[in-house]
Design an enzyme around this catalytic site. Structure first.
Site, short mmCIF file in Angstrom:
data_model
loop_
_atom_site.label_atom_id
_atom_site.label_comp_id
_atom_site.label_asym_id
_atom_site.label_seq_id
_atom_site.Cartn_x
_atom_site.Cartn_y
_atom_site.Cartn_z
CG ASP A 223 -2.15 0.90 0.95
OD1 ASP A 223 -2.07 1.77 0.04
OD2 ASP A 223 -3.18 0.76 1.63
C1 BGC Z 1 -5.05 3.17 -0.04
C2 BGC Z 1 -5.04 2.17 -1.20
C3 BGC Z 1 -4.75 2.87 -2.49
C4 BGC Z 1 -3.45 3.65 -2.36
C5 BGC Z 1 -3.09 4.42 -3.61
C6 BGC Z 1 -3.82 4.05 -0.03
O1 BGC Z 1 -3.90 5.08 0.91
O2 BGC Z 1 -5.16 2.49 1.18
O3 BGC Z 1 -6.26 1.49 -1.28
O4 BGC Z 1 -4.71 1.95 -3.53
O5 BGC Z 1 -3.56 4.59 -1.31
O6 BGC Z 1 -3.96 5.46 -3.80
#
Ligand code: BGC
Length: 812
Positions: A223
């Protein structure tokens, strides 16, 4: 390419080059390596749509119904088609990998990203998620099973340590990911949180069961910002650290390999997986590149409209729906959400839809010209002012609807200026010497009154209206969460009295500073009319009309990534509005526009209650189909709806000393309600259509193809006067089990379409796995001997048919 060919490519790279590939090139891109023919790969968020690399409202993306709506489909075929739509959007936007589906579960109704998850039941989430993955990858675009694992709530999401026993992990929270791997998913995203003491980017769970036992041969992407140390995560089975270009791997990881704390084979395996991904998505060698494809003109909107109707859940119907358009003289469409619906939840999944059909537009468009449609918005919702949009303001320079965005140097010199369509600018362009971002607009008050304006961001900011400074100060960063910093920084508000007819010049400025993102948000709320009068007008409109449709829902920010919810009450006076309208007109249809559960204290007062979830761009078109009987409301609840938050068995989402204990163990969702002996307002699986059903008989046998699967044959009869689709659900129970079990659990489902008066036999396969439990001591799946109870029906709480069947061993 074959594995050997890919391995050969890995062998041609030196350590520095290999390690270089394991951190992103930019926020959304991986690095290229021309020496092996590797091109950059572009990732973009889902699951509601594919935004592409930029947060730019001028480059719209198709907006699907929220994941909670997709969980309501109980229809893998349609979920697959929606997955294909995501893939074609990705191709149109030059994206190689869609960061979806989210496979975390609805553990608590308070979960802030509830709308972005599919279901509370692992099997329903697994089957729907797998269907989406197959649809996305059918077009050569990677899907991403995220967030592995136990990222089921948002409070302290970056650091929280989930304490969950191994059996619960295996049977509940890991199950949808296991199904994703079986469906052939190419990417898995490791979560921010930890599980049982280790942060997920360094967790052993990445190796086992993911890569070993399940045989996942794709890449594990972190993530965004979740890799926070060097050696532990690199030694674990984490493959790619996003975003880039900086991060904790780089030179530090080269050093860790050279000093022996991370074996070079671990690096080789990561690079192999990255090249495998590149090969699959056409970013390696002389491959196909990204073919430019788009959904055939017009049909995408039809698909989205169909998905809205198919995911709408009819909770209650006292013979009000469907409406007969020919017999309607007047319809009152009531509520703020009727003309300004919530189409999607907040956070990284957000996209900018091209056109939106509101419930009011949808209903108006579908009724004959002679039918009078009255709209009464009802009282204010009490939410925060919304970002400026072209319907409410104009560019002070050109007069075009929208705002003026300028980037200024330290001396106030204009470096860059452009016309934009939103007061929420998350990525204003960065000119060299950029010092200040400014958003300005003219608003034209219709009458005299008090307006509230807001500015969001960090650092030095100001907000002025007609030269009068309303907000000024230095606002320190108060969060580590990228979704808060870059997407939803805190806002400061102030009110000012404006004279009707005189345009007011709003100017917001934000100075750029390191580590605080560059988002600037300018919001405005016009004076609210008298609340009692607004309520009275809505009631009067309902009284005069043949039918009242009241659209109620949650407000901006209340369902969003980055924080959990604190209440399930509809904001403002919406409960009072519904009760008053229902009292004025018994033919009142309430449409609930929320991503997750809300309390419906008036549910027995309304003639009909529909859940639209966050329905995406075709909200009103799909709703009109359902209201007028063009389509059946096809949805079945993917999660149990309690009457009140206080009744819900699992509401604990706040970690204590950094730990969140999943004390309920296997008993998630309806299983927890059953165990507690409590009755919710609506059970998991519930949803009415426009016909009625009788469940006539249940027969269970071993599957014809041998093996240990069971097959339940459920005879159902359409006892109504319309043809309809029924989701036949089969649950398992084992009251005298030697191990702890849920009271019952979903074991399989299928849907049948039946003409009125006809009977069909629905064949529901019960995979042998549904009978197994995880034996923690033996670290293996086991099937108990003896007999099992099979229950068939329409929801976890309505199972009229039962049978008893002997286990696989006794059947042999
Ligand atoms: C989220 C993810 C997301 C990523 C990129 C994170 O803060 O938890 O679900 O894919 O950001 O935007």
């Amino acid at each position: 390419m074959t594995r050997d060919e890919l391995l050969k490519l890995v062998g041609t790279l030196d350590l520095v080059r290999k390690v270089g590939l394991l951190t992103g090139a930019t926020v959304w891109r991986t690095r290229a390596e021309p020496a092996v023919g590797l091109r950059e790969m572009v990732f973009s968020d889902g699951p509601a749509g594919v935004r592409g690399e930029e947060w730019d409202e001028r480059r719209p993306s198709l907006l699907l119904p929220s994941a909670s709506a997709l969980g309501s489909l109980w229809d893998e075929q349609l979920a697959g088609e929606l997955g294909e739509l995501l893939a074609l959007e990705a191709l149109r936007k030059k994206v190689h990998a869609v960061l979806a589906p989210t496979l975390n579960l609805h553990r608590s109704p308070l979960g802030g990203r509830h709308f972005e998850c599919l279901a509370e039941d692992p099997e329903l989430a697994a089957r729907t998620g797998a269907a989406l993955i197959r649809g996305i990858q059918a077009h050569g675009v990677a899907a991403t099973a995220k967030h592995y694992v136990a990222n089921d709530s948002e409070t302290e999401r970056l650091t929280l340590d989930v304490r969950v026993d191994e059996r619960t992990l295996r049977e509940v929270y890991l199950a949808p990911f296991e199904a994703a791997v079986r469906a052939g998913v190419w990417l898995v995203m490791s979560a921010y949180n930890g599980v049982n003491g280790t942060t997920m980017t360094a967790s052993d769970l990445l190796a086992e069961p993911l890569k070993g036992e399940w045989g996942f041969d794709g890449a594990v992407v972190s993530d965004w910002g979740a890799v926070r140390q060097t050696a532990q995560s690199a030694a674990a089975a984490q493959d790619l650290a996003m975003p880039g270009p900086d991060g904790p791997w780089g030179a530090a990881l080269v050093a860790a390999v050279l000093c022996g704390s991370v074996p070079e084979e671990a690096i080789d395996d990561k690079v192999l997986r990255l090249l495998t991904l590149a090969d699959r998505v056409g970013a390696l060698g002389g491959g196909r590149g990204i073919p430019s494809r788009a959904w055939p003109g017009g049909t995408a909107r039809c698909l989205l409209r169909r998905a809205v109707a198919a995911s709408t859940v009819l909770l209650r119907n006292e013979d009000v729906l469907p409406l007969d358009a020919a017999a309607l003289h007047s319809v009152a469409v009531i509520g703020r959400h009727a003309s300004a619906p919530r189409l999607q939840g907040g956070g990284s999944a957000g996209v900018f839809p091209p056109d939106v059909v509101t419930p009011l537009d949808g209903i108006r468009a579908r009724l004959p010209g002679r039918t009078r449609v009255l709209h009464a918005p009802g009282p204010d919702l009490g939410g925060l002012p919304l970002p400026l949009d072209p319907a409410r303001c104009e560019n002070p320079l050109t007069g075009e609807p929208g705002v003026l965005l300028r980037v200024l140097s330290a001396s106030g010199h204009e470096l860059y200026a452009e016309h934009r369509l939103s007061g929420r600018q998350l990525e204003p362009p960065l000119a060299p010497e950029a010092h200040t971002v400014e958003i300005s607009a003219l608003v034209r008050p219709a009458g005299d009154g008090k307006w509230t304006f807001g500015v969001g961001g960090y650092g030095r900011m100001s907000l002025a209206v007609d030269g009068q400074l309303l907000v000024e100060g230095e606002f320190a960063r108060d969060s580590e969460d990228p979704a808060v910093i870059h997407l939803d920084p805190p806002r400061r508000h102030a009110s000012v009295w404006l004279a009707g007819g005189q345009p007011a010049h709003v100017v917001a400025r934000r100075e750029l500073a390191p580590d605080t993102g560059r988002a600037v948000v300018v919001t405005a709320a016009e004076p609210e009319p008298d609340q009692e009068q607004a309520l009275a007008e809505a009631v009067e409109a309902a009284r005069q009309a043949d039918v009242a449709v009241v659209v109620v829902g949650t407000t901006e920010g209340s369902e969003s990534e980055g924080h959990d919810r604190t209440s399930l009450t509809l904001p403002g006076r919406q409960d009072e509005l519904v009760s008053a309208v229902a009292a004025a007109n018994p033919r009142t249809v309430v449409v609930v526009n929320s991503g997750g559960p809300v309390e419906l204290p008036w549910r027995e007062e309304a003639g009909a209650v529909l859940l639209s979830w966050f329905p995406g761009q075709e909200a009103g078109a799909g709703l009109a189909d359902v209201l007028l009987g063009q389509a059946e409301p096809g949805g079945r609840l993917p999660t149990t709806w309690g009457a009140a938050l206080a009744d819900a068995p699992v509401t604990h989402t706040r970690p204590q000393d950094g730990r969140l204990v999943y004390a309920e163990g296997l008993h998630i969702g309806y299983r927890a309600w059953l165990r507690a002996g409590r009755v919710p307002a609506y059970w998991f699986g519930h949803g009415l259509g426009y016909t009625t059903w009788s469940y006539e008989s249940l027969r269970v046998a071993g599957a014809h193809d041998g093996g240990e699967d069971l097959v339940a044959e459920v005879r159902v009869r359409n006892t109504g006067v319309r043809s309809g689709r029924e989701v036949v659900q089969v649950y398992l129970a084992r009251p005298d089990s030697a191990v702890e079990r849920p009271v019952r659990w979903l074991a399989g489902f299928t849907a049948v379409r039946v003409q009125p008066g006809q009977t069909v036999t629905a064949t529901v396969r019960i995979p042998a796995r549904m009978l197994r439990h995880w034996d923690t001591d033996a670290r293996a799946w086991r099937t108990e001997e003896g007999s099992w109870r099979i229950l068939a029906g329409r929801s976890a709480g309505d199972l009229p048919l039962t049978a008893t069947v002997r286990g696989p061993r006794e059947r042999r």
